[in-house]
Design an enzyme around this catalytic site. Structure first.
Site, PDB file in Angstrom:
ATOM      1  N   SER A 161     -45.194 -35.669  39.827  1.00 32.18           N
ATOM      2  CA  SER A 161     -44.790 -36.067  41.177  1.00 32.18           C
ATOM      3  C   SER A 161     -43.510 -35.388  41.642  1.00 32.18           C
ATOM      4  O   SER A 161     -43.176 -35.457  42.824  1.00 32.18           O
ATOM      5  CB  SER A 161     -44.610 -37.586  41.233  1.00 32.18           C
ATOM      6  N   GLU A 192       0.783  -1.230   0.000  1.00 36.54           N
ATOM      7  CA  GLU A 192       0.000   0.000   0.000  1.00 36.54           C
ATOM      8  C   GLU A 192       0.817   1.284   0.000  1.00 36.54           C
ATOM      9  O   GLU A 192       0.403   2.288  -0.571  1.00 36.54           O
ATOM     10  CB  GLU A 192      -0.936   0.002   1.222  1.00 36.54           C
TER      11      GLU A 192
END
Length: 850
Positions: free
Chosen positions: A488, A90
């Site tokens: 239960s 770059e």
């Protein structure tokens, strides 16, 4: 000579004039644009958009939320070779220019004059940073001028290394990856320090065009771009000849890597996401929050396995429903595959063969569900079938691998065991397969649902939570959202109320038919025991151990419904949501698995109410602790001197009687910004039942495992486990809740649509194996943890038939626990007989705890 002199003079005048005009133009441009340029000082304290990350208590990644994947790094954490790769690609003169490259601008200008197109921008890294932070990507002359001036300002405000650090953390590199840290994870599943030179060059080539040069989207163009970057690195002296040649020859190894989830807890992660969004709004996804939950990674993994194994086992008990789909195999693809059939592995093995794109594309429509991948049957015979998995893997299945797959007829009927493979699997069938320690078998995605949640009973911390078979197939969290009848498994709360009201475990209750006339119960109600038998006078302990419905109903008749409802609030249940009739004794309430686990935690910890919570702390993007949990904690007998005295059990404060839900975070500002991670002061939990009551109930529920409906858990070979099964009418819901002093866990199985589970699919068969699978793994290698016998509780021998104190030398006498001063006397039977039962204790909640 004079002519030449004139020409030179005029050229100098033109140059000087041009320079003057240029300088004036630059000055004018600066005066025009400077007032509207943003303040670059913001870059000194840059805030990256960092996703929300959720972790387990032991630091394993659970989930990540956010549009952008970013892993910010300091400049000294970025390898120099990676920095050089970006400079080569770059801006090779980055460390020499003042933010603007005259050479680059002239090159872009000549390109514009030559082609008439804005192909090159001549941007330096500093100019790219200015554009990315402050400007748009729109290609206009005014934007370019602003970019130039901003770059110059940035260079004055920051050092070169600071500029590079921001740039390398900010730049978009494709596939939601922002910055080199995220790109390393997305493309290679690595940290930046572990990247090769070739991989660094590949990443450095992306800023120019993240889509065009993407190694996943377009490998050939990406390879070309990587070659350019490597050549530049070599020419600039960043890598030597050997490194260059090795990197140029390296194959493309990039592939799309998702977030590396280490603790699979998507249901709990969603709870965290909702809480964080409620608290911080959209900032939750961008401000880099880290949330540390209470779950433990190993326990969570074990919980997922336990639930999936249990639901798959239930599914296989009820037969094979057939393939998920049928497709027509492409003749050409099938012929090409058969040509490679000679390399097929032996039956039951698998191999990676030649991938068939058409088949991969078809299987791509069927995502794995609960760890069960889709597969395509490509050949079958009487003894074996070959099935193709995505990516070219070929698996051979034989009859042993599908022995369970008798045809599903109904929830209570399964067809005969298959005797030929080709009668069950045919080419073109899309099926599911399961890998069990290297051996593949036929599978199918369960239609039944399940849930498992486990808590630390001393403070309510959720250590594992699984809300269903697969979150991505169904996001409904059954741990916190499914209101189901507990059957239960609710009885222990009624029995605890009875003990508080004056009963003992030896109290005799008549297990005989009960007829109740109640308009709320559709006139006349004739409840039955599950086995449809009657045992006559039965000790309370055995009534719970064998889950006798008629005993439970008589106990509730005796102590009173209103009393039982108020007492149930001690365990976190909302009385308004409980049935106000005798069906309460059989668990006809609507509760969540989390509420049940919270209730059982009271027994497990010796009688204290704790509130479930799942967020231990929240850490801000700057590392400061924004929230630290301070749960109510069982600290007796080691409570610090500064801790307040525990509250009495009755009456309960109004704010403790609500339903059990995971405790939400307090309002923002509970801890000031920048608070440290110092350990918070202990908040003692409130005692809601006596230690004696909790001990007796635990003893009774240990017998549920030792000789009752939960005896399958004896296979865990632990003496510290207690719990209770639960099954509702027509086996619609199956439960098991159980614990030791360190861990309480609830498991539930049922259909979301409330269909029956099938004959004999009780809590012991459908839910207990899930509980055992988790608890066996979670407690493996850990010492037994059980409650010591508290003061005020004595153990004596009784006659098992009468519940009275045993005579000296009585052969069949057994031990039982009682409160001091409440032993049954030889001439006073501890019994409640007949349908006109009366209570043995008070009806109110003003009785003192024992």
């Amino acid at each position: 000579m004079r002519l030449i002199g004139r020409i030179v003079r005029w050229l100098l005048i033109l140059i000087a004039g041009g320079a003057t005009v240029g300088a004036l133009a630059a000055a004018f441009a600066y005066l025009y644009f400077a007032p509207n340029l943003p303040d670059v000082a913001a870059l000194r304290d840059v805030q990256y958009q960092v996703p929300l990350k959720v972790y387990s208590a032991d630091g394993k990644l659970v989930a990540e939320y956010g549009e952008k994947r970013r892993d910010p790094l300091r400049f000294d954490q970025i390898p120099p070779t990676l920095v050089h790769a970006f400079l080569a690609a770059e801006d090779a003169n980055f460390y020499e220019h003042p933010g603007v490259s005259i050479r680059g601008l002239l090159r872009a200008t000549f390109e514009l004059i030559k082609t008439g197109q804005k192909r090159q921008g001549g941007s330096t890294i500093t100019m790219q940073l200015a554009r990315n932070f402050f400007l748009s990507d729109k290609k206009t002359y005014s934007r370019k001028i602003r970019e130039l001036f901003l770059a110059l300002k940035i260079e004055k405000a920051l050092t070169k290394d600071q500029i590079l650090e921001i740039y390398l953390n900010k730049i978009y590199l494709g596939n939601r990856a922002y910055g080199v840290g995220a790109a390393a994870h997305v493309y290679y599943g690595k940290n930046v320090k572990d990247l090769s030179v070739a991989q660094m060059a590949m990443i450095a080539g992306l800023p120019k065009a993240p889509s065009a040069y993407n190694p996943i989207a377009d490998p050939s163009r990406a390879l070309e771009r990587r070659g350019y970057v490597l050549t530049r690195m070599h020419d600039l002296g960043f890598i030597d000849r050997t490194q260059y040649q090795q990197a140029m020859q390296a194959p493309i190894t990039a592939s799309l890597h998702g977030t590396d989830i280490e603790a699979p807890a998507p249901y709990l992660a969603e709870m965290v996401r909702q809480e964080m969004y409620n608290r911080y709004g959209d900032r939750a996804y961008t401000d880099g929050f880290k949330v540390y939950t209470t779950i433990l990674a190993r326990d969570q993994i074990d919980a997922v396995h336990a639930l999936r194994n249990d639901l798959i086992a239930y599914t296989e008990r009820h037969g094979y429903r057939g393939p998920e789909a049928k497709v027509k195999l492409d003749a050409g693809a099938l012929k090409a595959w058969r040509a490679d059939l000679t390399r097929m592995p032996a039956a039951g093995a698998s191999a990676s063969g030649q991938a068939v794109p058409a088949w991969d594309a078809m299987l791509g429509r069927y995502a794995p569900v609960g760890g069960l991948p889709a597969a395509l049957v490509v050949a079958s015979g009487d003894k074996t079938a070959q099935v193709y998995l995505d990516g070219g893997q070929v698996v051979t299945l034989d009859l042993k691998d599908m022995s369970w797959a008798g045809a599903y007829i109904s929830v209570n009927r399964v067809g005969p065991v298959p005797t030929r493979v080709d009668a069950l699997l045919k080419p073109g069938d899309v099926i599911r397969v399961r890998d069990e320690q290297g051996r593949w078998s036929l599978a199918q995605v369960p239609k039944v649902a399940g849930a498992l949640v486990s808590l630390n009973p001393r403070n309510g911390a959720i250590v594992a939570l699984v809300g269903g078979f697969d979150y991505y197939a169904s996001k409904f969290n059954r741990v916190t959202q499914a209101l189901r009848q507990p059957g239960s498994s609710f009885k222990p709360f009624v029995y605890s109320a009875a003990l508080h009201d004056g009963y003992t475990p030896a109290t005799l209750v008549n297990d005989a038919p009960v007829v109740v006339k109640d308009s709320a119960l559709e006139g006349v109600w004739r409840p039955e025991n599950y086995e449809r038998n009657f045992n006559g006078p039965t000790r309370l302990r055995l009534g719970l151990v064998h889950s006798l419905n008629l005993v439970s109903i008589r106990v509730l008749q005796s102590i009173g419904i209103d009393y039982a409802l108020k007492y149930a609030s001690r365990f976190g249940f909302d009385p308004a949501r409980l049935p106000h009739n005798l069906t309460l004794a059989l668990g006809s309430a609507s509760v969540t698995p989390l509420e049940m686990a919270t209730g059982y935690a009271v027994f497990a910890n010796g009688g204290y109410r704790v509130k479930p919570f799942y967020i231990e702390r929240i850490v801000g993007g700057d590392g400061s602790v924004l929230y630290q949990a301070q749960p109510d904690t069982v600290c007796e007998p080691d409570c610090p001197a500064s801790a307040a005295a525990t509250a009495p059990a009755a009456p309960l404060p109004a704010d403790t009687t609500g339903p059990a839900v995971a405790t939400p975070l307090p309002p923002a500002g509970t801890l000031a910004h920048g608070a440290t991670t110092s350990v918070p002061a202990i908040k003692p939990a409130m005692r809601v039942i006596s230690a004696g009551n909790a001990y007796q109930m635990t003893s009774m529920m240990k017998d549920v495992i030792r000789m009752g409906t939960g005896r399958a858990a004896l296979r865990l070979h632990r003496a510290d486990l207690a719990g209770k099964t639960g099954t509702t009418n027509d086996q619609v819901d199956a439960w098991f809740s159980g614990f030791n002093s360190d861990l309480v866990t609830t498991a539930w199985v049922g259909f979301d649509g409330n269909q029956p589970l099938g004959h004999a699919e009780t809590g012991a068969r459908a839910a207990l194996p899930m509980w055992m699978g988790f608890m066996g793994a979670a407690l493996a290698g850990k010492p037994e943890a059980t409650m010591p016998q508290p003061q005020g509780i004595v153990t004596v021998k009784i006659d098992p038939k009468t519940g009275l104190l045993a005579s000296p030398g009585e052969a069949d006498a057994i031990f039982e626990t009682f409160r001091e001063g409440h032993l049954p006397k030889p001439d006073t039977p501890a019994a409640v007989s007949g349908s006109e039962a009366t209570p043995q204790g008070s009806r109110g909640l003003t009785q003192q705890l024992y």
